[in-house]
Each structure stands twice: as C-alpha cells, then as structure tokens.
Design a protein around this motif. Structure first.
Motif, mmCIF file in Angstrom:
data_model
loop_
_atom_site.group_PDB
_atom_site.id
_atom_site.type_symbol
_atom_site.label_atom_id
_atom_site.label_comp_id
_atom_site.label_asym_id
_atom_site.label_seq_id
_atom_site.Cartn_x
_atom_site.Cartn_y
_atom_site.Cartn_z
ATOM 1 N N SER A 1 68.997 52.867 53.134
ATOM 2 C CA SER A 1 70.287 52.190 53.208
ATOM 3 C C SER A 1 70.122 50.761 53.716
ATOM 4 O O SER A 1 70.742 49.826 53.186
ATOM 5 C CB SER A 1 71.240 52.963 54.121
ATOM 6 O OG SER A 1 72.504 52.333 54.184
ATOM 7 N N ALA A 2 69.301 50.569 54.739
ATOM 8 C CA ALA A 2 69.121 49.235 55.321
ATOM 9 C C ALA A 2 68.546 48.264 54.292
ATOM 10 O O ALA A 2 69.009 47.119 54.178
ATOM 11 C CB ALA A 2 68.212 49.320 56.542
ATOM 12 N N VAL A 3 67.536 48.703 53.543
ATOM 13 C CA VAL A 3 66.917 47.845 52.528
ATOM 14 C C VAL A 3 67.928 47.478 51.446
ATOM 15 O O VAL A 3 68.034 46.312 51.036
ATOM 16 C CB VAL A 3 65.696 48.550 51.896
ATOM 17 C CG1 VAL A 3 65.187 47.755 50.694
ATOM 18 C CG2 VAL A 3 64.593 48.720 52.924
ATOM 19 N N ALA A 4 68.685 48.482 50.975
ATOM 20 C CA ALA A 4 69.668 48.243 49.915
ATOM 21 C C ALA A 4 70.783 47.310 50.375
ATOM 22 O O ALA A 4 71.218 46.417 49.632
ATOM 23 C CB ALA A 4 70.256 49.580 49.458
ATOM 24 N N GLU A 5 71.259 47.509 51.607
ATOM 25 C CA GLU A 5 72.341 46.662 52.118
ATOM 26 C C GLU A 5 71.880 45.215 52.294
ATOM 27 O O GLU A 5 72.616 44.271 51.971
ATOM 28 C CB GLU A 5 72.854 47.218 53.453
ATOM 29 C CG GLU A 5 73.647 48.510 53.319
ATOM 30 C CD GLU A 5 74.191 48.996 54.642
ATOM 31 O OE1 GLU A 5 74.869 48.204 55.321
ATOM 32 O OE2 GLU A 5 73.908 50.155 55.015
ATOM 33 N N LYS A 6 70.672 45.012 52.806
ATOM 34 C CA LYS A 6 70.162 43.647 52.988
ATOM 35 C C LYS A 6 70.023 42.940 51.647
ATOM 36 O O LYS A 6 70.320 41.744 51.514
ATOM 37 C CB LYS A 6 68.823 43.689 53.719
ATOM 38 C CG LYS A 6 68.917 44.088 55.182
ATOM 39 C CD LYS A 6 67.537 44.186 55.826
ATOM 40 C CE LYS A 6 67.649 44.631 57.283
ATOM 41 N NZ LYS A 6 66.297 44.802 57.913
#
Length: 430
Positions: free
Chosen positions: A350-355
């Motif tokens: 999720s963190a990678v996709a959101e960034k």
C-alpha cells in the motif's frame, strides 16, 4: 488513537511502531506463559498477569512523551498472553467430548472483548468529559479506568476459580492426589521437536493472524473501494468482530462432532476443510467490485476464519497432554506472528502504491491526489488480500499432514467413551 496522536504529537512511524511493539510483546509473552501454566497452574498465572498487566495500562494514561507511550504499549501487549491461559484452563476443566467447544467459546468471548472495546472505551471517554474533564485528556482517564478494571479482575480470578475440577494444582501436588502433577517435567525442547505444533503454529497464523490484519485494514479498504462513509465502514468491521460471540464456538463444536465420528483424524479433517474455505472466501472477496457481492463474501470469510480458529484449538489439547500450556503458548504466538507478517505485506504494498500515485498526480489538486491515493491503496490491498487468501488455501492442505499415532487414537477413544458414559443415567438395583 487519533486523540493520542494529537496529544503526544506522534509521527506516522511512531504510531505504526506502537502497533508493532504491542504485537511483539504478545508473541514473547504467549511463548513464555504456556510453560508457566504447566508449572504453576492457570489460576495463579492469570491472577499475576492481570494484576501486573494493569500497571502499564494505568501508566499509559500518565505518559508525557512518545517514548513512554511506546514502552507502555510494549508491556500492554503482554496481556495478550491471557488467551493462552484461558485455553490451558478450559482444556484442564472440560472433558474430551466438549473441550473443543469450550476452548472455542472462551476464546471467542476474548475476541468479542476486542470488538466491545471499540464501543466501550469511547463511552468511558464521553462519560469522563460529561464530568468536566477536557476532551483532549479523556483518553487518559479511559486508560486508567480500564487498568483498574484489569487489576480487579485479577483479584476476582484468584478468589473465584480453581485450576482443575479436583482443585488447585499446588494443593493437589502437595497432597499427592494430582495424577498429572508431573506436567511441568516435560522438557520444553521436547515440545519444540513435535512437527505438528509448528503446523498448528502456521495454521493459527493463517486464521487468527489474518483475521487481525484483515479487520485492522478493512475500515480503510471499504471506504476506498466501495466509497462507504467512515462510520458505516467502522460499524461493519465492528459487527464482524462481534460475530465471535457464536462463530468461533461453531468451529470448536464441529471439531468435537468430527472427533466423535472420525476420532482425532476427524478433527484434523474439519480443520483442513474450514481453513481452505476461509482462503477461498478471502480470495473471492478481494476480486469483488460490487458492495453487495463483497459484503456477502466478507460475511462468509468472517464466519469461516473464526470457525478455523475454534477448530484449531479443538486439536491442540490432544497434541501433548503433558504439556498443554507449552503447546497452547506456541500455537497462540503463531496468531500474532501471522498478524505481523500480513500487516507488513499490506503496509509495504500500500505504501509503495500510494507514494507512486501521489508522485504521478503532483500539482493536480488535493482532491485529485486524494482520490488517486485511495484508488492505489485499494488496488494494493486487494492484491495483498488475494495473495494472503492463496497462502491460507495452501495452509489448509498442509494441515492434513498432522497425524496421530494409533495409540493416541485409542487413548482419545477411551477418554471420549468415559466422558460420554458420565452423561448416561445408571439404574442401580439394590
């Protein structure tokens, strides 16, 4: 948590670290407490755990810095070992024909407490505010009150329970009347060598661990995927937590039923089946684009995952009767390890996709960036659910590797018949 973040000025990393520390504390405590239960009995272990565990809960309401908060969260996590003590206690108190149902029901009410807390703690905070306490400080009073209740329950447990139907282990050992008084002589290293314990460790990671993680992330997922309001999404997640009042019991009940029909192997077969169903339900839910379809499969996932948890501890009491505490502790710790690993998987995706979404939409306006971020998070978590569901299905197949010897089956069959015979009225003719 939002009140705590504002009051103490926690960074996002500190917030996540507090959650990870709480889970980590539970893992170590569960591993330790099982052996202590075998040696000192569940009554004394529960009493001391609740009374000592109340200290960091109360201190949490007095902290002034993020570091103090993190330390208290770590030690509060130790109270999670209470699950293991409960399973040991019910395993000692109930007969083989109903031990699965007893274990599942008591554990289900433990999970139910987590759901009830989502309602109870805000109510306590609101009550405190009504008495004139500043709203920003209300969370502190809520923690102090919760800690006092925890301490008092330790006292209640000491005076109103006993270790076994025959009495407390300490007294029975002293008098020589306790036939199983040498439980604590089983070496922990011997317990660790039993491959079946580690399969159950994996199974509990794939059931209870996944339930914790899915419900912990479901609130945001429902909002991002189906555009539900926060209150609506929160109430849905709460309702699934409250299903523990009956769903986990069903898993133990059917474990006992299959045990009567097919012996110990029957318990394993049902566990494998319901765990596989759980994985299929999560995979299907992850692919749902309609709220109605998603809601149906989320209900089925909630039912099956809680039944799988109950079925797991319908098998645990029969692995090593001379070390029920140690076995329960290791398996119980598996749940928190599973929750930790699953949370790290979802967080990283999720963190990678959101960034990436934020970077791609930079300068297009806050609303557009927020929408893109929500969509990216939804897609990433959906993929994570799909992967986790597949792992659960594989675990369901692995469960079939749990075997019992012919001698174990014979002993279990004799114990089952003896427990059933006590239910049959006997006509004694003089």
């Amino acid at each position: 948590m939002p009140d705590v973040v504002r009051d103490l000025g926690l960074t996002p990393d500190q917030k996540w670290n507090s959650i990870i520390l709480a889970v980590s504390g539970t893992v170590f405590a569960r591993l330790l407490i099982g052996k202590l239960c075998d040696k000192y009995g569940p009554r004394m272990c529960y009493t001391w755990l609740l009374m000592l565990g109340a200290i960091p809960v109360i201190l949490l309401g007095l902290v002034q810095t993020p570091t103090q908060f993190l330390i208290c969260r770590l030690f509060i996590g130790f109270i999670g070992a209470s699950f293991v003590i409960t399973q040991v206690h019910t395993s000692l108190m109930f007969a083989p024909n109903i031990v699965g149902t007893a274990n599942a029901t008591s554990a289900g009410w433990g999970n139910l407490g987590g759901g009830a807390n989502r309602l109870g703690m805000p109510i306590i905070a609101a009550t405190v505010v009504a008495f004139g306490v500043a709203e920003a400080e209300a969370w502190r009073y809520s923690m102090i009150i919760a800690g006092v209740i925890c301490f008092l329950m330790g006292i209640v447990y000491f005076f109103f329970t006993q270790d076994t139907p025959q009495g407390n282990i300490k007294d029975l050992k002293a008098s020589g009347d306790y036939v199983e008084a040498k439980k604590d002589q089983v070496k922990f290293a011997t317990v660790l060598k039993d491959y079946r314990i580690w399969i159950l460790f994996l199974i509990y990671a794939a059931s209870f661990g996944i339930e914790l993680t899915v419900y912990g992330t479901m609130d945001d997922y429902l909002q991002n995927t189906f555009q539900l309001q926060r209150v609506t999404a929160g109430n849905i997640v709460l309702s699934f937590a409250l299903m523990n009042i009956f769903a986990r019991t069903l898993g133990g009940f059917f474990g006992d039923k299959f045990g009567k029909l097919k012996g110990l192997r029957g318990r394993v077969l049902f566990l494998s089946f319901i765990l596989t169903v759980q994985g299929i339900m999560l995979v299907t839910f992850s692919l749902a684009t309609s709220i109605i379809v998603g809601f149906i499969f989320l209900i089925l996932f909630s039912l099956s995952v809680q039944m799988a948890e109950g079925a797991t501890f319908s098998v645990v009491p029969f692995i090593n009767k001379k070390a029920i505490g140690s076995v329960s502790g290791i398996v119980g710790a598996g749940g928190n390890v599973g929750a930790f690993l699953a949370a790290m998987l979802l967080k990283s995706k999720s963190a990678v996709a959101e960034k990436a979404a934020i970077a791609a939409n930079q300068g297009l306006g806050e609303d557009i960036i927020s929408s893109a971020q929500a969509a990216a998070s939804s897609a990433a978590v959906s993929q994570g659910y799909f992967i986790i569901g597949g792992i659960v299905i594989v675990t369901g197949v692995i469960a079939l590797a749990i075997k019992f010897s012919t001698e174990d089956e014979k002993v279990a069959d004799v114990e089952l018949k003896q427990s059933l015979d006590t239910l049959i009225p006997i006509d004694v003719k003089s």
